[in-house]
Write an enzyme that holds these catalytic residues in place. Sequence first.
Site, PDB file in Angstrom:
ATOM      1  N   TYR A 264       0.859  -1.180   0.000  1.00 36.76           N
ATOM      2  CA  TYR A 264       0.000   0.000   0.000  1.00 36.76           C
ATOM      3  C   TYR A 264       0.897   1.232   0.000  1.00 36.76           C
ATOM      4  O   TYR A 264       1.988   1.198   0.566  1.00 36.76           O
ATOM      5  CB  TYR A 264      -0.900  -0.001   1.253  1.00 36.76           C
ATOM      6  CG  TYR A 264      -1.990   1.042   1.206  1.00 36.76           C
ATOM      7  CD1 TYR A 264      -3.146   0.832   0.471  1.00 36.76           C
ATOM      8  CD2 TYR A 264      -1.848   2.254   1.881  1.00 36.76           C
ATOM      9  CE1 TYR A 264      -4.149   1.796   0.402  1.00 36.76           C
ATOM     10  CE2 TYR A 264      -2.844   3.232   1.821  1.00 36.76           C
ATOM     11  CZ  TYR A 264      -3.986   2.985   1.085  1.00 36.76           C
ATOM     12  OH  TYR A 264      -4.973   3.942   1.013  1.00 36.76           O
ATOM     13  N   PHE A 321      -5.404   9.124  -4.089  1.00 41.09           N
ATOM     14  CA  PHE A 321      -4.206   8.546  -4.714  1.00 41.09           C
ATOM     15  C   PHE A 321      -3.873   7.276  -3.943  1.00 41.09           C
ATOM     16  O   PHE A 321      -3.763   7.307  -2.709  1.00 41.09           O
ATOM     17  CB  PHE A 321      -2.999   9.488  -4.606  1.00 41.09           C
ATOM     18  CG  PHE A 321      -1.692   8.822  -5.012  1.00 41.09           C
ATOM     19  CD1 PHE A 321      -1.159   9.022  -6.279  1.00 41.09           C
ATOM     20  CD2 PHE A 321      -1.014   7.976  -4.135  1.00 41.09           C
ATOM     21  CE1 PHE A 321       0.034   8.391  -6.656  1.00 41.09           C
ATOM     22  CE2 PHE A 321       0.167   7.338  -4.510  1.00 41.09           C
ATOM     23  CZ  PHE A 321       0.696   7.547  -5.768  1.00 41.09           C
ATOM     24  N   GLU A 322      -3.719   6.190  -4.665  1.00 41.76           N
ATOM     25  CA  GLU A 322      -3.230   4.959  -4.036  1.00 41.76           C
ATOM     26  C   GLU A 322      -2.550   4.148  -5.121  1.00 41.76           C
ATOM     27  O   GLU A 322      -3.047   4.080  -6.246  1.00 41.76           O
ATOM     28  CB  GLU A 322      -4.389   4.066  -3.539  1.00 41.76           C
ATOM     29  CG  GLU A 322      -5.160   4.545  -2.359  1.00 41.76           C
ATOM     30  CD  GLU A 322      -6.311   3.587  -1.992  1.00 41.76           C
ATOM     31  OE1 GLU A 322      -6.948   2.991  -2.879  1.00 41.76           O
ATOM     32  OE2 GLU A 322      -6.565   3.447  -0.790  1.00 41.76           O
ATOM     33  N   ILE A 323      -1.422   3.542  -4.771  1.00 43.05           N
ATOM     34  CA  ILE A 323      -0.904   2.444  -5.575  1.00 43.05           C
ATOM     35  C   ILE A 323      -0.847   1.290  -4.594  1.00 43.05           C
ATOM     36  O   ILE A 323      -0.298   1.448  -3.494  1.00 43.05           O
ATOM     37  CB  ILE A 323       0.495   2.744  -6.157  1.00 43.05           C
ATOM     38  CG1 ILE A 323       0.444   4.008  -7.033  1.00 43.05           C
ATOM     39  CG2 ILE A 323       0.999   1.555  -6.973  1.00 43.05           C
ATOM     40  CD1 ILE A 323       1.797   4.453  -7.566  1.00 43.05           C
ATOM     41  N   HIS A 358      -9.301   2.059   4.362  1.00 42.01           N
ATOM     42  CA  HIS A 358      -8.080   1.488   3.777  1.00 42.01           C
ATOM     43  C   HIS A 358      -6.874   1.706   4.695  1.00 42.01           C
ATOM     44  O   HIS A 358      -6.034   0.825   4.872  1.00 42.01           O
ATOM     45  CB  HIS A 358      -7.759   2.145   2.430  1.00 42.01           C
ATOM     46  CG  HIS A 358      -8.671   1.735   1.319  1.00 42.01           C
ATOM     47  ND1 HIS A 358      -8.501   2.171   0.026  1.00 42.01           N
ATOM     48  CD2 HIS A 358      -9.752   0.927   1.293  1.00 42.01           C
ATOM     49  CE1 HIS A 358      -9.438   1.660  -0.751  1.00 42.01           C
ATOM     50  NE2 HIS A 358     -10.219   0.902   0.001  1.00 42.01           N
TER      51      HIS A 358
END
Length: 435
Positions: A264, A321-323, A358
């Site tokens: 994450y 924004f998340e990768i 999350h």
Amino acid sequence: MAAGSARYVRYILVGFFVLAALYYISNSGPIIPPSPSYESSRGNGQSSSHHTTGSTSEGKDSSASAPKENTTPVKSTKPNFGPGLDPKEYPMAMTPSDPAWNELSGIKEGPRVNATFVTLARNSDVWEIARSIRQVEDRFNRRYNYDWVFLNDKPFDDTFKKVTSSLVSGKTHYGEIPKEHWSFPPHIDQDKAQKVREDMAQRKIIYGDSVSYRHMCRFESGFFFRQPLMLNYDYYWRVEPSVELFCDVHYDPFRYMHENNKKYSFVLSLYEYVETIPTLWESVRKFMKNHPEHIEENNSMGFLSDDGGETYNHCHFWSNFEIGSLKWLRSQAYTDFFESLDKDGGFFYERWGDAPVHSIAAALLLKKEEIHFFNDIAYYHVPFTHCPTGDKIRADLKCHCNPKDNFDWKGYSCTSKYFDVNGLAKPEGWENQTD
Ligand SMILES: Nc1nc2c(ncn2[C@@H]2O[C@H](COP(=O)(O)OP(=O)(O)OP(=O)(O)O)[C@@H](O)[C@H]2O)c(=O)[nH]1
Ligand SMILES: *[C@@H]1O[C@H](CO)[C@@H](O)[C@H](O)[C@H]1NC(C)=O
Ligand SMILES: *[C@@H]1O[C@H](CO)[C@@H](O)[C@H](O)[C@H]1NC(C)=O
Ligand SMILES: [Mg+2]
């Protein structure tokens, strides 16, 4: 006359040869006639656009349209790229002193990760998401050509598909979310939920009266990674409408995640608006008690709580924004976590956001080192900016953000706490950006 007809024979032979050469070239990739609409798939990586709707036909023809460099129409020069290459033969340029740092044109050679961009959007978001896509492509994806999955609770219209597929360099896929993932689950008391919305409207809580915003938060918390189109990938990069990327991305963040065992990642963190999550921590504590087997020993509890887990300090990573790893989100641990929270009803009886959901999951279910801060990905989503600290890095990355806008070290950011919890050294000059 005889000389004349010999010339004609020569013309015919030359013509035949040219046709044969064109035939060969068009079948080997580099020149392909422009396709009339977004519906066709083009083999050229720089401009290929291809879309599938729903969940049945995605990705099956991908091998036929493996992107190829479009610089020279003369011969088939296939850059070596795609899955299955040995990463060791293609080291990533992480700093300006690494070879290949300045290779920012053409298709990047080397392996690709099994990854996709993902966007949840309405048809009316088309021009706002177009802005985001263009920046992501210009700063990164035009050299990598990763796919892009678009999800919507309604069918996407032709304009949305046409505009987005013309901007994405990889393949585009469009999925419609099933009703069960975008509605009130049966255990929710509708009257109670409605009273909450009326009350929040009166108290002017942002999106407090919105039903669709709640479906959106629940969907992003528990369902986007289970959509059939998303099952084709291991990593995702979430992109929302109207975001900005301010710096060049010189290496492949998906590969960075994969090769460094990151699950994450984030660029901005902050304190959540308490009114939207009054009982979230209670629900999390119940989960921890029922599922001690899922709680990671070396977790980031220190990021979430200043009293060892008794209370929540409201810190969270900003999830627009998340990768991240889809395998992690599809794991038993995350599934149990989401289902436990969902049963408590706070997505509707309060207004729980997917960001704290999350974040709490990442902080408790993952090892500290599995969460990553992408300092070099400069980013804006209204109203906050992450602009890398330090003149040198901003010049190296050709950033166009104003360093004064950087939110990282301001009082309402949790990034400083993240650095402390992980024992990371803050970048030089951070003290000058605290207000
Ligand atoms: N299909 C669909 N997408 C939605 C809906 N509501 C929000 N989204 C998408 O969900 C994501 C988050 O919604 P936003 O409205 O950006 O919420 P936010 O980021 O908290 O608030 P903003 O400050 O308005 O950006 C975006 O990608 C939206 O396009 C909806 O009702 N349907
Ligand atoms: C990518 O990941 C998905 C989900 O794990 C998997 O089903 C698929 O086979 C993978 N594709 C490749 C090319 O490895
Ligand atoms: C947690 O970290 C300690 C110290 O680094 C290590 O000895 C231990 O094995 C780790 N535990 C897990 C479950 O990874
Ligand atoms: Mg948004």
